[in-house]
Design an enzyme around this catalytic site. Structure first.
Site, short mmCIF file in Angstrom:
data_model
loop_
_atom_site.label_atom_id
_atom_site.label_comp_id
_atom_site.label_asym_id
_atom_site.label_seq_id
_atom_site.Cartn_x
_atom_site.Cartn_y
_atom_site.Cartn_z
N ALA A 1 0.87 -1.18 0.00
CA ALA A 1 0.00 0.00 0.00
C ALA A 1 0.90 1.23 0.00
O ALA A 1 1.74 1.38 0.90
CB ALA A 1 -0.88 -0.01 1.24
N ILE B 1 4.27 -1.48 3.52
CA ILE B 1 4.12 -0.05 3.22
C ILE B 1 5.08 0.32 2.11
O ILE B 1 6.28 0.03 2.17
CB ILE B 1 4.37 0.78 4.50
CG1 ILE B 1 3.34 0.38 5.55
CG2 ILE B 1 4.29 2.27 4.20
CD1 ILE B 1 3.88 0.31 6.92
N LYS B 2 4.52 0.97 1.08
CA LYS B 2 5.34 1.31 -0.09
C LYS B 2 5.72 2.77 0.01
O LYS B 2 4.84 3.65 0.14
CB LYS B 2 4.49 1.06 -1.34
CG LYS B 2 5.24 0.61 -2.56
CD LYS B 2 4.21 0.31 -3.65
CE LYS B 2 4.83 -0.27 -4.88
NZ LYS B 2 3.83 -0.38 -5.97
N VAL B 3 7.02 3.03 -0.05
CA VAL B 3 7.50 4.42 0.03
C VAL B 3 8.38 4.69 -1.20
O VAL B 3 9.03 3.78 -1.72
CB VAL B 3 8.30 4.69 1.33
CG1 VAL B 3 7.47 4.41 2.57
CG2 VAL B 3 9.60 3.89 1.37
#
Ligand code: G3P
Length: 220
Positions: free
Chosen positions: A58, A84-86
């Site tokens: 996400a 978590i996608k950064v």
């Protein structure tokens, strides 16, 4: 170890259809894919996390470290399998370190160079996402990026998993496997094409026609 296959989509229906094969190991979403579904983001992610056991990426929308951390913590509340996608920026890597120290999975995205990938691994990323297709589109060789990252990670024992992204066709999947990627994330249409070969279809038609002609049956 086998190449893990993720579905690159934010559409729960498409993901459910692929997951029904039992051969889907995770999902990647991004803001563009989420926008296409027209669904509420958190609702869509909640549904997707229930469809697959493996990681569901996400992506944060904030561009500053504190904002990314806050959004990452919000996503993490959805389910245990959220990653978590950064983005691959200094703020993104600071957020990556911090979220990893909280025990959360982090996927560092928008990787276009081997040194960027090395920095993401130093920041403890769970996954690095090199974008093959977009490099090819720009006249570069996307697959050589995967090979370079594999060599660097192996040289130094980095455990970050190489997640080949921006995959456009089945040859990209073959090349990713040959280059030693850990994961390939596929648009649903490419996933469906994985088994396609014209000789498979032709051969099956011929087998069945021969059996029909000869009246061959499977006895109970
Ligand atoms: O999820 C990130 C990536 O796979 C995007 O692919 O086709 O938009 O370059 P594409």
């Amino acid at each position: 170890m086998v190449l893990k296959l993720f579905i690159d989509s934010a559409d729960p229906k498409e993901i459910a259809a692929a997951a029904a094969t039992g051969l889907v190991d995770g999902v990647t979403t991004n803001p563009s894919l989420a926008a296409k579904t027209g669904l509420d983001l958190i609702e869509a992610l909640t549904q997707i996390c229930a469809l697959v056991q493996g990681p569901v990426s996400a992506e944060v929308l904030a561009t500053d470290t504190a904002g990314m951390i806050a959004e990452g913590r919000r996503y993490a509340k959805i389910a245990k399998n959220i990653a978590i996608k950064v983005p691959l920026t200094w703020d993104g890597l600071k957020a990556c370190r911090s979220l990893r120290s909280e025990g959360l999975m982090v996927n560092v995205t928008l990787c276009f160079s081997p040194v960027q990938a090395m920095m993401a691994a130093k920041a403890g990323a769970t996954f690095i996402s090199p974008f093959i297709g977009r490099l090819d589109d720009a006249g570069e060789d996307g697959m050589s990026l995967i090979r370079d990252i594999r060599a660097i990670y192996d040289n130094y024992g980095f455990e970050t998993q190489i997640l080949a992204a921006s995959i456009r066709n089945v040859p990209h999947v073959r090349e990713s496997a040959l280059a030693g990627a850990d994961v390939a994330t596929l648009p649903p249409a490419v996933f469906r094409q994985l088994l396609y070969h014209p000789l498979t279809d032709k051969g099956l038609d011929a087998f069945l026609a021969d059996a029909r002609k000869a009246g061959v049956k499977v006895r109970e």
